[in-house]
Design an enzyme around this catalytic site. Structure first.
Site, PDB file in Angstrom:
ATOM      1  N   LYS A  51      -6.434 -18.589  31.564  1.00 40.13           N
ATOM      2  CA  LYS A  51      -6.643 -18.367  33.000  1.00 40.13           C
ATOM      3  C   LYS A  51      -7.596 -19.422  33.563  1.00 40.13           C
ATOM      4  O   LYS A  51      -8.203 -20.177  32.810  1.00 40.13           O
ATOM      5  CB  LYS A  51      -7.156 -16.945  33.238  1.00 40.13           C
TER       6      LYS A  51
HETATM    7  C1  LIG Z   1      -3.019 -12.720  31.576  1.00 40.08           C
HETATM    8  C2  LIG Z   1      -2.270 -11.713  32.347  1.00 40.08           C
HETATM    9  C3  LIG Z   1      -2.477 -10.340  32.174  1.00 40.08           C
HETATM   10  C4  LIG Z   1      -3.279  -9.720  31.091  1.00 40.08           C
HETATM   11  O1  LIG Z   1      -4.470 -10.290  30.804  1.00 40.08           O
HETATM   12  P1  LIG Z   1      -5.137 -10.169  29.354  1.00 40.08           P
HETATM   13  O2  LIG Z   1      -6.539 -10.532  29.671  1.00 40.08           O
HETATM   14  O3  LIG Z   1      -4.442 -11.166  28.489  1.00 40.08           O
HETATM   15  O4  LIG Z   1      -5.004  -8.787  28.861  1.00 40.08           O
HETATM   16  C5  LIG Z   1      -1.807  -9.470  33.010  1.00 40.08           C
HETATM   17  N1  LIG Z   1      -0.963  -9.896  33.956  1.00 40.08           N
HETATM   18  C6  LIG Z   1      -0.723 -11.200  34.136  1.00 40.08           C
HETATM   19  C7  LIG Z   1       0.214 -11.616  35.214  1.00 40.08           C
HETATM   20  C8  LIG Z   1      -1.349 -12.150  33.331  1.00 40.08           C
HETATM   21  O5  LIG Z   1      -1.085 -13.445  33.513  1.00 40.08           O
END
Ligand SMILES: *Cc1c(COP(=O)(O)O)cnc(C)c1O
Length: 381
Positions: free
Chosen positions: A185
């Site tokens: 992210k």
């Molecule tokens: C990364 C992501 C998640 C979940 O995040 P985690 O921290 O990996 O559990 C949920 N929804 C979307 C669209 C994502 O890109």
């Protein structure tokens, strides 16, 4: 000329001060949830106009708790997009509710807002949109639908930390808003997430669901009213997140610049003429979490996997975000079928994520575009 290093599709940028800060936390004698988590929550909250914020050990855990706070459970339906990380719909199943998919708009690649109302039933409890690649769903239209049908909204803003809508940051307004700080992210806490809430009562519920439902009082008081789980963030992780926040604007600015360069390089090589689909050129809302192209699958003699393999052989990493969720075995077993959501299915088969991260160089963008266009030209039907 030496062979360039392998270019991954993403990579986190961590500064030395953050690494030193983590070392200090490790030496401090307190490494799980504590003062760093509180400081991280306060920093995110102040970024978002003071709304209550609680941190979790993943974006997935954040969303599961959000659904519990909204009272979503067995018998309820939650409307969401089939083009997302499968966590988005898995959390709906985790609380015993049913995810109801609505096709995407092929231009934004986000849930098609004009199709939501047709999917609403008396069981519908909440809307769960996703800002794919950081491009925010139209919040005005989204909340107009929610108000009209008295629905809660959980914004899966895992990818849109730092994106803007209506002049404010995503998370500064709206109902419940969930972010993720996974290393892919725009800012990371290694693993982690946070939930933006409406008031103190919801924040207290978030704390309960986050850690076994426990409420403490005085020196020895403990009560449990709800079946909470184990979703707390560690101080080590929170310190990483704290070290990232000051860079958010610069990171997203750099992503935007590199994305603009992608558009110029693709235009210079007539990518549109070759049938390659580009993302929406949005430079006012998106944080450019990803730069995703749509391969012209029907015009190619090779499958997407072969394109990825040839990119990999040329030293370039790519990704698929994402296969259509309703076609996974778990979801087909619940009655969803191929053909239900043609736009999401087309994207699921043809979408390709190209490298984009703040420490990437301009020359990397040029190399990615040249390599991809050469592969596509050789594979033309
Ligand atoms: C990364 C992501 C998640 C979940 O995040 P985690 O921290 O990996 O559990 C949920 N929804 C979307 C669209 C994502 O890109």
């Amino acid at each position: 000329m030496s062979k360039p290093d392998f270019l991954p599709f993403t990579r986190p940028t961590l500064d030395e001060a953050t690494i030193q800060g983590v070392v200090e936390v490790l030496r401090s004698g307190w490494i799980t949830s504590g003062p760093q988590v509180k400081a991280f929550e306060a920093a995110v909250s102040s970024m978002l106009g003071g709304r209550p914020v609680r941190a979790f050990n993943s974006g997935t855990g954040t969303m599961e708790v959000a659904l519990r706070i909204m009272g979503v459970g067995p018998g309820d339906e939650v409307i969401t997009t089939p083009l997302s990380w499968v966590a988005t719909s898995n959390v709906v199943l985790a609380v015993g509710a049913r995810p109801v998919f609505v096709d995407i708009d092929p231009v934004t690649r986000n849930i098609d807002l004009s199709r939501i109302e047709a999917a609403i039933t008396p069981r519908t409890k909440a809307l769960l949109p996703v800002d794919l690649a950081g491009l925010p769903v139209d919040r005005e239209r989204l909340y107009a639908i929610a108000r009209r049908h008295k629905l809660r909204v959980l914004e899966d803003a895992a990818q849109s930390f730092g994106s803007r809508y209506g002049g404010e940051l995503v998370g500064a307004g709206g109902d419940l808003v969930s972010f993720s700080f996974h290393p892919n992210k725009n800012v990371t806490s290694i693993e982690g997430g946070c939930l933006v809430l409406n008031d103190g009562r919801e924040a207290q519920l978030a704390e309960q669901y986050r850690l076994q439902g426990v409420v403490r009082s005085g020196f020895d008081g403990m009560e449990v009213e709800v079946a909470g789980g184990k979703f707390n963030l560690t101080d080590v992780a929170a310190r990483v997140g704290l070290g990232q926040l000051p860079h958010l604007q610069a990171f997203n600015g750099r992503r935007t610049q590199l994305s603009q360069l992608y558009f110029r390089e693709f235009a210079a090589r007539d990518a549109a003429g070759s049938g390659l689909g580009l993302p929406m050129p949005d430079f006012t809302h998106s944080n450019w979490h990803m730069f995703q192209v749509m391969l012209p699958g029907e015009r190619l003699t090779i499958p997407r996997a072969a394109v990825m393999e040839q990119m990999h052989a040329a030293g370039i990493g790519t990704g698929v975000h994402y296969p259509a969720i309703h076609l996974f075995a778990l979801y087909r077993a619940q009655g969803w079928n191929p053909g239900d959501f043609p736009h999401a299915e087309y994207a699921g088969r043809n979408i390709l994520t190209l490298p984009l991260f703040p420490s990437m160089q301009e020359a990397d963008v040029t190399r990615v575009v040249e390599t991809l266009m050469r592969i596509l030209a050789a594979a033309r039907r």
